[in-house]
Motif scaffolding. Sequence first.
Motif, short mmCIF file in Angstrom:
data_model
loop_
_atom_site.label_atom_id
_atom_site.label_comp_id
_atom_site.label_asym_id
_atom_site.label_seq_id
_atom_site.Cartn_x
_atom_site.Cartn_y
_atom_site.Cartn_z
N UNK A 1 83.77 81.64 47.72
CA UNK A 1 83.31 82.68 46.80
C UNK A 1 81.83 82.42 46.55
N UNK A 2 81.02 83.34 47.01
CA UNK A 2 79.57 83.15 46.88
C UNK A 2 79.09 83.71 45.53
N UNK A 3 77.95 83.21 45.04
CA UNK A 3 77.47 83.63 43.72
C UNK A 3 77.26 85.14 43.62
N UNK A 4 77.00 85.79 44.72
CA UNK A 4 76.74 87.24 44.65
C UNK A 4 78.04 88.04 44.62
N UNK A 5 79.24 87.33 44.57
CA UNK A 5 80.50 88.06 44.44
C UNK A 5 81.21 88.28 45.76
N UNK A 6 80.59 87.90 46.86
CA UNK A 6 81.27 88.08 48.15
C UNK A 6 82.32 86.99 48.33
N UNK A 7 83.48 87.37 48.91
CA UNK A 7 84.53 86.42 49.25
C UNK A 7 84.60 86.36 50.77
N UNK A 8 84.41 85.17 51.35
CA UNK A 8 84.35 85.05 52.81
C UNK A 8 85.25 83.92 53.27
N UNK A 9 86.06 84.18 54.28
CA UNK A 9 86.90 83.14 54.86
C UNK A 9 86.02 82.18 55.66
N UNK A 10 86.37 80.90 55.74
CA UNK A 10 85.54 79.92 56.45
C UNK A 10 85.25 80.33 57.89
N UNK A 11 86.24 80.94 58.57
CA UNK A 11 85.97 81.30 59.97
C UNK A 11 85.22 82.61 60.10
N UNK A 12 84.97 83.25 58.97
CA UNK A 12 84.16 84.48 59.01
C UNK A 12 82.68 84.20 58.75
N UNK A 13 82.34 82.92 58.65
CA UNK A 13 80.94 82.56 58.46
C UNK A 13 80.39 82.05 59.79
N UNK A 14 79.19 82.51 60.15
CA UNK A 14 78.58 81.93 61.35
C UNK A 14 77.22 81.37 61.00
N UNK A 15 76.82 80.40 61.81
CA UNK A 15 75.51 79.79 61.59
C UNK A 15 74.50 80.56 62.44
N UNK A 16 73.45 80.99 61.79
CA UNK A 16 72.46 81.83 62.47
C UNK A 16 71.10 81.17 62.40
N UNK A 17 70.19 81.69 63.18
CA UNK A 17 68.85 81.09 63.27
C UNK A 17 68.05 81.37 62.01
N UNK A 18 68.12 82.60 61.55
CA UNK A 18 67.34 83.02 60.39
C UNK A 18 68.27 83.66 59.39
N UNK A 19 68.10 83.40 58.09
CA UNK A 19 68.94 84.11 57.14
C UNK A 19 68.54 83.79 55.72
N UNK A 20 69.09 84.61 54.82
CA UNK A 20 68.75 84.45 53.42
C UNK A 20 69.50 83.26 52.82
N UNK A 21 70.82 83.12 53.19
CA UNK A 21 71.64 82.07 52.61
C UNK A 21 71.49 80.80 53.43
N UNK A 22 70.99 79.75 52.77
CA UNK A 22 70.78 78.49 53.49
C UNK A 22 71.69 77.42 52.90
#
Lengths: 283, 283, 321
Positions: free
Chosen positions: C241-262
């Motif tokens: 559960x991210x602070x902005x209210x989004x709910x994301x499953x662990x396998x629905x997260x990917x590591x990207x080169x550039x992004x806002x969430x670090x």
Amino acid sequence: MPSMTTRKTTWRAPSVLPGFGLTFGFSLAWLSLIVLIPLSMLFIKSAGMGWQAFVDVGFSERALTAYRLSFGTALAAAFVNAVFGLLVAWVLVRYAFPGKRVISALVDLPFALPTAVAGIALTALYAPSGWVGQYLDPLGIKVAFTPIGITVALVFIGLPFVVRSVEPVLADLGKDVEEAAATLGAGRAQTFARVIFPAILPALFTGFALAFARGVGEYGSVIFISGNMPGKTEIAPLLIVTQLEQYNYDGATAIAMVMMLVSFAVLFTLNAVQSIRRRRLGA
Amino acid sequence: MTRKTRKVTPGTESRTAQVLLITLALAFLAFFLMLPLIAVFSEALKQGIGPFLDAVANPDAFSAIRLTLIIAAISVPLNMVFGLAASWAITKFSFPGKNLLLTLIDLPFSVSPVVSGLIFVLLFGAQGLLGPWLSAHGVKIIFAVPGIILATVFITFPFVARELIPLMMEQGKEDEEAAVSLGANGWQTFWHVTLPNIRWGLLYGVLLCNARAMGEFGAVSVVSGHIRGETNTMPLHVEILYNEYDFVGAFAVASLLAALALVTLVLKTVLEWRFDLHSGARH
Amino acid sequence: MIRVENITKRFGNYPALHGIDLEIQAGEFIALLGPSGSGKTTLLRIIAGLEFQDEGHVHFNGEDVSDIPVGKRNVGFVFQQYALFRHMTVADNIAFGLTVRKARNRPPKAEIKARAQELLRVVQLEGLGDRYPGQLSGGQRQRVALARALAIEPSLLLLDEPFGALDAKVRKDLRRWLRDLHKQMGLTSIFVTHDQEEALELADRVVVMDHGRIDQIGTPEQVYMEPATAFVSHFVGETNRLPDGRHIRPHDIEIVAEGRDRVMVDNVFRKGGSWRVEGRLHETGTIVEIDIDSHDTPPAVGETVAIAAKRARIFSAAEQR
């Protein structure tokens, strides 16, 4: 909601099991007939006799002496039992020795042996010419027909209460807490005094209270060994019987009432102390 | 190793201390429990087997034995039925006031035996509440067998219930629910499921109840009137013989009661070993 | 068909169920899934007739059974601790429901015996009919309890935490076996569990409960992929559960080169067939769990990486429980 909601407005929680009305009704009726109504006679009779009459007998010199004797010897016997009952329970739970099971069974003898039998047996032992008495008499120690004799009888009667109260708690007390105390550097005596004893104290207390309550009211085992001398070795229950034999129902009732109230007060206080303790320990 | 010390396992005492404590406990038990028991039998057989048999075969002794058996045969089943009903109501249902009910069931344990007799005298005696009405109708309760039965039922009131309630509480009601869900009715559930589950506990309670019913002295003494051949139970007969200085006779009858106590203890112990019933200090 | 309508139940002041509605088709295998105190067992017991609702109705095939006692509802109930009658043999346990019938409805002795033998075969306990429950293993007892419930040919089979008292290996075997049995015998079954894996593996439909309410009813796929409430999303499978209210499953997260969430990586380990990366969001310190395919190279501990959500859910206030 038609049928469902109306059926659920009973005072007890509904259950699928049948027979509540029958068993509860019968229990309550039987309880009332055998226990509550007869016991309430004490109150009815006391209320009917007037305060002055009540005090005259209930707190007469003879009655006061009898209370002192009954409560005093019961207290002394309960103390003896607290010490030796704890010892017996400890030995039975902790150590292995031959004949342990027989000894353990024997502890309940006072529950099973009719009190009159215990009474004449103890008298035979402690009378000045008796098995034990003949050795004590030359030393100037008189047991039978003195308060000491009464205490001996009450020790006999009360012992199992303490042993059976302490035993399960002692058995449940895991070895691990003692081992923990040992790893923390406590000696054996320290472990007993600071870890084990506080843990079994409530049970010891309960056993003490039960033995005391039983001792105060005890009759059969005491009257033979006590000698029944008014003002000296006349216990309160005997005084009730004496009053009854003289058809003085008021007197008997007054003494019974005082005894019961004091007993209840003592037990109530002990229970209150216990429950405060328990609440603090969160058990 | 400069010092030679015995290794003691943490969490226990040295062998010496153990032996000392065991000896002390056994000495105490020998003195207070064994010795009185031995005294009963040895006093009974003091003048050989002949006088012993004479005393037991005496018609008064015989009628006392018979009365004691009758009293037990009536009061034990009554309290058994009550015990079953009360524990069914208390353990299978939830309702307000349950703790009060439990306390009231225990009440007879905390009343002196003498007072237990007294209350029935107050209720049914010649000067009692119902006395005049009873005598006008020719019904005799006090100084007669019905009074003895009432007092005995009162004294032994809690025994079966107190044994069954914790047992049935622990067993819960899943078994009964299962039976009911399979279509069994109330009696079928009780006979086929509940009773087999509690039978040994029930037997245990009945055993203790019986021992007390046969051995009760104080309460019975108050209501019986000590009429030889009529209202004399075994414990009362012991008292009469003893007070008449017929010691062999008194101890002979007492030894029968002591034998009963021993049988009770053996059966009780067997039940505890085989069925893992715990004994508690609630007598 | 079972229909549960607006069932409400309180124990003293404690509300156990509020207005439960549920419909179950013949032949379905239903899981009541929820944490302890969610009301799932209470609901099961009300359907069985072991507990009574304060309000509402239970219908079996269109008939209101609310006033019909448990013994006449023709339900098979398997208790959590099995509630086997310890003093009866296994065969007598199984036959009990038939032997207590009134004489005119009771099959003859030989038939009852045959029926018990047949059920012993069904639950694969042939030859153990003369044993006592105490002589059986946990898994065997469970099957006896099941056979006993099946002996009365129930129109509905109810199981309260059927695998709760068993160890992991036996549990797995029994699960598969129970599902086969359900299909084979054409039963309608409801079971209670707090184990989401069990519910997802066994049930045709899962009823997710919390605090005496139903949060979602759906197929295992629906409940997992499209959780109706935040609670379901967290209780069924894992969710960040991210602070902005989004709910994301662990396998629905990917590591990207550039992004806002670090994310600052705290720990990396193998979990099943993938890498589990644990870390904390830079700005807020919120703990984040990420699953990465085991063929990919996970980030190193101490590294800071940017993440992106392949798939996220946001729940409305009503779904936010």
